[in-house]
Design a protein around this motif. Structure first.
Motif, PDB file in Angstrom:
ATOM      1  N   ASP A   1      10.714   5.801  -3.589  1.00  0.00           N
ATOM      2  CA  ASP A   1      11.845   6.046  -2.688  1.00  0.00           C
ATOM      3  C   ASP A   1      11.736   7.428  -2.056  1.00  0.00           C
ATOM      4  OD1 ASP A   1      12.270   7.166  -5.233  1.00  0.00           O
ATOM      5  OD2 ASP A   1      14.447   7.149  -4.995  1.00  0.00           O
ATOM      6  N   ASP A   2      11.259   8.394  -2.827  1.00  0.00           N
ATOM      7  CA  ASP A   2      11.062   9.740  -2.303  1.00  0.00           C
ATOM      8  C   ASP A   2       9.990   9.743  -1.216  1.00  0.00           C
ATOM      9  OD1 ASP A   2      11.221  12.688  -2.283  1.00  0.00           O
ATOM     10  OD2 ASP A   2       9.268  12.602  -3.292  1.00  0.00           O
ATOM     11  N   VAL A   3       8.922   8.995  -1.432  1.00  0.00           N
ATOM     12  CA  VAL A   3       7.845   8.924  -0.441  1.00  0.00           C
ATOM     13  C   VAL A   3       8.356   8.294   0.853  1.00  0.00           C
ATOM     14  CG1 VAL A   3       5.490   8.163  -0.005  1.00  0.00           C
ATOM     15  CG2 VAL A   3       6.184   8.715  -2.342  1.00  0.00           C
ATOM     16  N   VAL A   4       9.136   7.208   0.728  1.00  0.00           N
ATOM     17  CA  VAL A   4       9.698   6.555   1.913  1.00  0.00           C
ATOM     18  C   VAL A   4      10.643   7.496   2.643  1.00  0.00           C
ATOM     19  CG1 VAL A   4      11.200   4.676   2.690  1.00  0.00           C
ATOM     20  CG2 VAL A   4       9.407   4.215   1.016  1.00  0.00           C
ATOM     21  N   ARG A   5      11.512   8.190   1.910  1.00  0.00           N
ATOM     22  CA  ARG A   5      12.433   9.140   2.551  1.00  0.00           C
ATOM     23  C   ARG A   5      11.671  10.204   3.334  1.00  0.00           C
ATOM     24  NH1 ARG A   5      15.421   8.555  -2.286  1.00  0.00           N
ATOM     25  NH2 ARG A   5      14.354  10.324  -3.264  1.00  0.00           N
ATOM     26  N   ARG A   6      10.626  10.738   2.727  1.00  0.00           N
ATOM     27  CA  ARG A   6       9.854  11.785   3.392  1.00  0.00           C
ATOM     28  C   ARG A   6       9.154  11.251   4.644  1.00  0.00           C
ATOM     29  NH1 ARG A   6       8.855  16.429   0.127  1.00  0.00           N
ATOM     30  NH2 ARG A   6       9.790  16.229  -1.942  1.00  0.00           N
ATOM     31  N   ALA A   7       8.676  10.018   4.579  1.00  0.00           N
ATOM     32  CA  ALA A   7       8.029   9.426   5.748  1.00  0.00           C
ATOM     33  C   ALA A   7       9.024   9.259   6.891  1.00  0.00           C
ATOM     34  CB  ALA A   7       7.410   8.081   5.372  1.00  0.00           C
ATOM     35  N   ILE A   8      10.222   8.797   6.573  1.00  0.00           N
ATOM     36  CA  ILE A   8      11.255   8.629   7.600  1.00  0.00           C
ATOM     37  C   ILE A   8      11.651   9.982   8.176  1.00  0.00           C
ATOM     38  CG2 ILE A   8      13.635   7.885   7.997  1.00  0.00           C
ATOM     39  CD1 ILE A   8      13.169   5.718   5.835  1.00  0.00           C
ATOM     40  N   ALA A   9      11.813  10.977   7.312  1.00  0.00           N
ATOM     41  CA  ALA A   9      12.180  12.320   7.773  1.00  0.00           C
ATOM     42  C   ALA A   9      11.104  12.926   8.664  1.00  0.00           C
ATOM     43  CB  ALA A   9      12.449  13.224   6.574  1.00  0.00           C
ATOM     44  N   ALA A  10       9.862  12.503   8.481  1.00  0.00           N
ATOM     45  CA  ALA A  10       8.746  13.020   9.284  1.00  0.00           C
ATOM     46  C   ALA A  10       8.599  12.298  10.613  1.00  0.00           C
ATOM     47  CB  ALA A  10       7.446  12.922   8.495  1.00  0.00           C
ATOM     48  N   GLY A  11       9.486  11.331  10.891  1.00  0.00           N
ATOM     49  CA  GLY A  11       9.469  10.683  12.192  1.00  0.00           C
ATOM     50  C   GLY A  11       8.965   9.257  12.212  1.00  0.00           C
ATOM     51  N   VAL A  12       8.608   8.703  11.066  1.00  0.00           N
ATOM     52  CA  VAL A  12       8.182   7.309  11.006  1.00  0.00           C
ATOM     53  C   VAL A  12       9.422   6.420  11.039  1.00  0.00           C
ATOM     54  CG1 VAL A  12       7.006   5.561   9.621  1.00  0.00           C
ATOM     55  CG2 VAL A  12       6.108   7.884   9.712  1.00  0.00           C
ATOM     56  N   PRO A  13       9.488   5.408  11.910  1.00  0.00           N
ATOM     57  CA  PRO A  13      10.644   4.505  11.911  1.00  0.00           C
ATOM     58  C   PRO A  13      10.862   3.902  10.528  1.00  0.00           C
ATOM     59  CG  PRO A  13       9.265   4.114  13.827  1.00  0.00           C
ATOM     60  CD  PRO A  13       8.510   5.063  12.948  1.00  0.00           C
ATOM     61  N   ALA A  14      12.123   3.710  10.156  1.00  0.00           N
ATOM     62  CA  ALA A  14      12.444   3.219   8.817  1.00  0.00           C
ATOM     63  C   ALA A  14      11.737   1.902   8.520  1.00  0.00           C
ATOM     64  CB  ALA A  14      13.957   3.072   8.667  1.00  0.00           C
ATOM     65  N   MET A  15      11.718   0.977   9.477  1.00  0.00           N
ATOM     66  CA  MET A  15      11.065  -0.307   9.232  1.00  0.00           C
ATOM     67  C   MET A  15       9.585  -0.109   8.936  1.00  0.00           C
ATOM     68  SD  MET A  15      11.250  -3.627   8.983  1.00  0.00           S
ATOM     69  CE  MET A  15      12.755  -4.208   9.800  1.00  0.00           C
ATOM     70  N   THR A  16       8.935   0.788   9.667  1.00  0.00           N
ATOM     71  CA  THR A  16       7.508   1.039   9.443  1.00  0.00           C
ATOM     72  C   THR A  16       7.271   1.672   8.083  1.00  0.00           C
ATOM     73  OG1 THR A  16       7.138   1.320  11.823  1.00  0.00           O
ATOM     74  CG2 THR A  16       5.481   2.231  10.343  1.00  0.00           C
ATOM     75  N   ALA A  17       8.097   2.657   7.721  1.00  0.00           N
ATOM     76  CA  ALA A  17       7.938   3.314   6.420  1.00  0.00           C
ATOM     77  C   ALA A  17       8.114   2.316   5.287  1.00  0.00           C
ATOM     78  CB  ALA A  17       8.946   4.454   6.289  1.00  0.00           C
ATOM     79  N   ILE A  18       9.113   1.445   5.409  1.00  0.00           N
ATOM     80  CA  ILE A  18       9.344   0.432   4.374  1.00  0.00           C
ATOM     81  C   ILE A  18       8.171  -0.535   4.309  1.00  0.00           C
ATOM     82  CG2 ILE A  18      10.821  -1.510   3.716  1.00  0.00           C
ATOM     83  CD1 ILE A  18      13.172   0.130   4.953  1.00  0.00           C
ATOM     84  N   ARG A  19       7.671  -0.946   5.464  1.00  0.00           N
ATOM     85  CA  ARG A  19       6.511  -1.847   5.474  1.00  0.00           C
ATOM     86  C   ARG A  19       5.308  -1.212   4.769  1.00  0.00           C
ATOM     87  NH1 ARG A  19       6.568  -4.171  11.710  1.00  0.00           N
ATOM     88  NH2 ARG A  19       7.265  -6.287  11.199  1.00  0.00           N
ATOM     89  N   MET A  20       5.070   0.086   5.004  1.00  0.00           N
ATOM     90  CA  MET A  20       3.929   0.754   4.387  1.00  0.00           C
ATOM     91  C   MET A  20       4.080   0.827   2.871  1.00  0.00           C
ATOM     92  SD  MET A  20       2.720   3.794   7.000  1.00  0.00           S
ATOM     93  CE  MET A  20       4.210   4.745   6.879  1.00  0.00           C
ATOM     94  N   ALA A  21       5.308   0.693   2.369  1.00  0.00           N
ATOM     95  CA  ALA A  21       5.550   0.741   0.930  1.00  0.00           C
ATOM     96  C   ALA A  21       5.823  -0.636   0.340  1.00  0.00           C
ATOM     97  CB  ALA A  21       6.741   1.652   0.633  1.00  0.00           C
ATOM     98  N   THR A  22       5.647  -1.678   1.157  1.00  0.00           N
ATOM     99  CA  THR A  22       5.913  -3.038   0.665  1.00  0.00           C
ATOM    100  C   THR A  22       4.856  -4.017   1.180  1.00  0.00           C
ATOM    101  OG1 THR A  22       7.471  -3.437   2.519  1.00  0.00           O
ATOM    102  CG2 THR A  22       8.402  -2.628   0.439  1.00  0.00           C
ATOM    103  N   LEU A  23       5.111  -4.598   2.339  1.00  0.00           N
ATOM    104  CA  LEU A  23       4.280  -5.698   2.838  1.00  0.00           C
ATOM    105  C   LEU A  23       2.833  -5.293   3.054  1.00  0.00           C
ATOM    106  CD1 LEU A  23       4.269  -8.667   3.824  1.00  0.00           C
ATOM    107  CD2 LEU A  23       4.755  -7.779   6.120  1.00  0.00           C
ATOM    108  N   HIS A  24       2.606  -4.119   3.648  1.00  0.00           N
ATOM    109  CA  HIS A  24       1.228  -3.707   3.912  1.00  0.00           C
ATOM    110  C   HIS A  24       0.419  -3.654   2.620  1.00  0.00           C
ATOM    111  CE1 HIS A  24       2.316  -1.490   7.927  1.00  0.00           C
ATOM    112  NE2 HIS A  24       2.724  -2.739   7.897  1.00  0.00           N
ATOM    113  N   THR A  25       1.028  -3.125   1.569  1.00  0.00           N
ATOM    114  CA  THR A  25       0.329  -3.022   0.290  1.00  0.00           C
ATOM    115  C   THR A  25       0.069  -4.404  -0.299  1.00  0.00           C
ATOM    116  OG1 THR A  25       1.311  -0.861  -0.136  1.00  0.00           O
ATOM    117  CG2 THR A  25       0.473  -2.069  -2.039  1.00  0.00           C
ATOM    118  N   ALA A  26       1.071  -5.268  -0.260  1.00  0.00           N
ATOM    119  CA  ALA A  26       0.914  -6.617  -0.812  1.00  0.00           C
ATOM    120  C   ALA A  26      -0.173  -7.386  -0.080  1.00  0.00           C
ATOM    121  CB  ALA A  26       2.247  -7.359  -0.740  1.00  0.00           C
ATOM    122  N   GLU A  27      -0.187  -7.281   1.243  1.00  0.00           N
ATOM    123  CA  GLU A  27      -1.210  -7.999   2.015  1.00  0.00           C
ATOM    124  C   GLU A  27      -2.590  -7.420   1.753  1.00  0.00           C
ATOM    125  OE1 GLU A  27       1.354  -9.690   5.804  1.00  0.00           O
ATOM    126  OE2 GLU A  27       0.299  -7.766   6.023  1.00  0.00           O
TER     127      GLU A  27
END
Length: 623
Positions: A321-347
């Protein structure tokens, strides 16, 4: 007596038979009729989330007023309110006003680096929304071999987390340049790949050996590829030359060792997944995200991971959750940050049928989040069970028995004395040039420099020089008596003190840092007395210690207790003048001879760029 070298075979199978608990998650092929019955309205769900905002990472949409119906450990239905989902025994959670987010996945980590066993790790990170982790247990493997990997896998099944394991590739990481407690070879990789829950080969750290065509490394890679597994990458050099291209051509499917935006781009262009790491000591997120936010790189093959996150960081900052928060704070759209911590990894790992999204048939790993930008899980559901609310775990970890060999892994052979840590030199000069390891805040790589070290009464006296301390690595697996000795700059120890630890990647020999030989001996002997762990001495007094009885790497205590013990050590180091943010994590990597530039093992100083032992004295002096 020290344990014999070896891999898995019968020993690993005995561990499996004696300690494997019942799994908490049911395979999809055993549940298809039940899931269909709930989705069709013929049977009521066990749990229903009502009227939430569905963060659909598959379509990229946020869909309001969505119901999610859960049957056992899996999702049966996602969509508008439908009749027949709720029965008399159905648990209903009002999700109105919250976002329904897939449970987070850590794409690459070492549970041993948290200092917690698997059960307490799960209890620590589930409240932060991490419901799945991809573990490379090469720390315990370097101590116990393949049976240690089996223990990690089996203990994970006593938790509500979904855990996938990679068979460690580098046990040891640099053969001939360090001494490990065991070896894992191609036949062990082939055996491990047959285990349920194993998804590939762990990070192949000896990138120079891979690029040069090392037969053993390529045989391990081949064993994993034949079994259909992923091969973890670890290209630690900043040089993206032909060595990098040779490494990419050899099978590694991902890499988490980048530190710059161009590292992300280079890996993705070569067909690899770029794992962006945000650990305790190596914080690479901010420097790499511009590949997406500024260069416009397609993030489909960019994943998020923690790699090595200390228990204190878990308690203070959180986990994925900390990694996702930091990614969003750095300008990554929330949907993209969540995808990088969920679906992208699973696929990437080929397990998207089970994890990585909220969709029918998948495990019911769901977070209720009130604000995507702040990203804190108000409620965590794992395998269909509410396991945490408002940052508090609701389930107790199940017991798990470790064999006696796990608790008796230190074999030093004798008590250590101050003479083991002094560095005599025959010279009439007041100082001699020495090779010195240089650490830098927040970086895994070290510098390599030559410093003039003062000589007093026939021995090196770096404490008088200011920011140079003694460093030693004591072989602890076979009682060989071998000790590597060196010097390190960057810890800024201004007062007489010493810290010793059996957390010393990756062979996990006994590493000792200090400014006083007597205190170094005291700290090292205390760690041996503990059966493994960390001890800090100052002024002939033990300031703090942390027992790590499981292979000298992990505690059996809850997160809060371990974090408090670790913080006492960190505070003691700060009182000695140390200003490195996570000194223990930094110290633990100084014995890892596969990350540039200069390291120390029980065999001596290792120049990682040439894979050679180099002398301590830079002008040919003999000890």
């Amino acid at each position: 007596m020290p344990p014999p070298e070896g891999g898995g075979g019968a020993a690993a199978r005995r561990v499996q038979e004696e300690s494997a608990p019942m799994p908490a998650r049911t395979p999809l092929h055993e549940m298809t009729r039940d899931l269909a019955a709930v989705a069709a309205g013929r049977s009521p769900a066990d749990l229903v989330l009502r009227a939430g905002r569905w963060v659909n990472v598959c379509s990229g949409e946020i869909l309001p007023d969505t119901d999610v119906a859960i049957c056992g450990c899996r999702i049966a239905y996602c969509g508008p309110q439908a009749e027949g989902l709720i029965g008399p025994a159905t648990q209903v959670i009002d999700a109105e006003g919250t976002y329904l987010v897939p449970g987070l996945l850590d794409a690459h980590m070492h549970v041993e680096s948290t200092l917690l066993n698997v059960r307490h790790f799960a209890s620590a990170v589930l409240p932060h929304g991490t419901t799945c982790a991809f573990l490379d247990p090469h720390e315990i493997a370097n101590v116990l071999g393949l049976p240690g990997v089996r223990l990690i896998l089996d203990e994970s099944r006593s938790t509500r987390m979904q855990v996938y394991v990679q068979i460690p590739a580098c046990v040891p990481a640099a053969p001939g340049l360090e001494t490990s407690g065991a070896r894992i070879g191609p036949e062990d990789v082939a055996e491990g790949m047959t285990w349920d829950g194993v998804i590939g080969l762990g990070e192949v750290m000896n990138y120079l050996g891979v690029a040069a065509g090392d037969e053993m490394l390529h045989a391990e890679i081949a064993a994993a590829l034949r079994a259909g597994g992923r091969v973890g990458g670890h290209y630690a050099s900043p040089t993206l030359d032909r060595t990098f291209h040779a490494y990419a051509a050899s099978g590694p499917s991902d890499c988490h060792e980048g530190t710059r935006a161009k590292d992300v781009i280079a890996r993705v262009r070569q067909g690899m997944a770029a794992m962006i790491r945000e650990s305790s000591a190596w914080r690479d997120l901010a420097a790499q995200l511009p590949a997406i936010t500024e260069r416009g790189l397609d993030p489909r093959h960019v994943l998020l991971c923690t790699d090595d996150r200390h228990v204190g960081t878990l308690l203070r900052d959180g986990h994925m959750d900390d990694v996702v928060r930091r990614a969003i704070a750095a300008g990554v759209p929330a949907m993209t940050a969540i995808r990088m911590a969920t679906l992208h990894t699973a696929e990437h790992f080929g397990v998207a049928r089970d994890v990585g999204c909220i969709a029918p048939g998948r495990y019911a790993d769901i977070l209720l989040v009130e604000d995507l930008d702040r990203f804190e899980a108000a409620c965590v559901i794992a395998a269909g069970e509410v396991v945490a609310r408002r940052g508090r775990i609701l389930i107790e970890p199940q017991p798990f028995a470790y064999p006696d060999a796990v608790r008796n892994s230190l074999h030093v052979g004798r008590a250590l004395s101050s003479s083991d840590f002094v560095l005599p030199v025959s010279t009439t000069r007041s100082a001699v040039p020495c090779h010195v390891i240089e650490v830098e805040e927040g970086q895994a790589a070290t510098g390599k420099r030559i410093d003039e070290i003062p000589v007093r009464r026939g021995v090196l006296s770096p404490a008088a020089e200011g920011d140079v301390a003694f460093l030693a690595v004591i072989e602890r697996h076979r009682a060989s008596g071998r000790i590597g000795r060196g010097l390190v700059r960057g810890f800024r120890l201004a007062k007489p003190c010493a810290v010793a630890s059996t957390v010393a990647h990756d062979s996990h020999n006994l590493i000792v840092l200090g400014t006083d030989a007597e205190l170094m001996a005291a700290a090292a002997n205390r760690v041996v007395e503990l059966g493994g762990g960390i001890a800090l001495f100052r002024g002939e007094t033990e300031i703090a210690s942390l027992p790590l009885p499981i292979a000298g790497l992990m505690s059996e205590s809850p997160m809060e207790e371990v974090a408090a013990q670790a913080e006492r050590i960190h505070q003691g180091l700060r009182d000695c003048g140390c200003r490195i943010g996570d000194a223990l994590m930094t110290l633990s990597l100084l014995a890892l001879p596969v990350i540039p530039r200069l390291r120390l093992t029980d065999r001596g100083l290792i120049d990682v760029e040439t894979f050679r032992v180099v002398p301590l004295f830079a002008d040919g002096h003999n000890r």
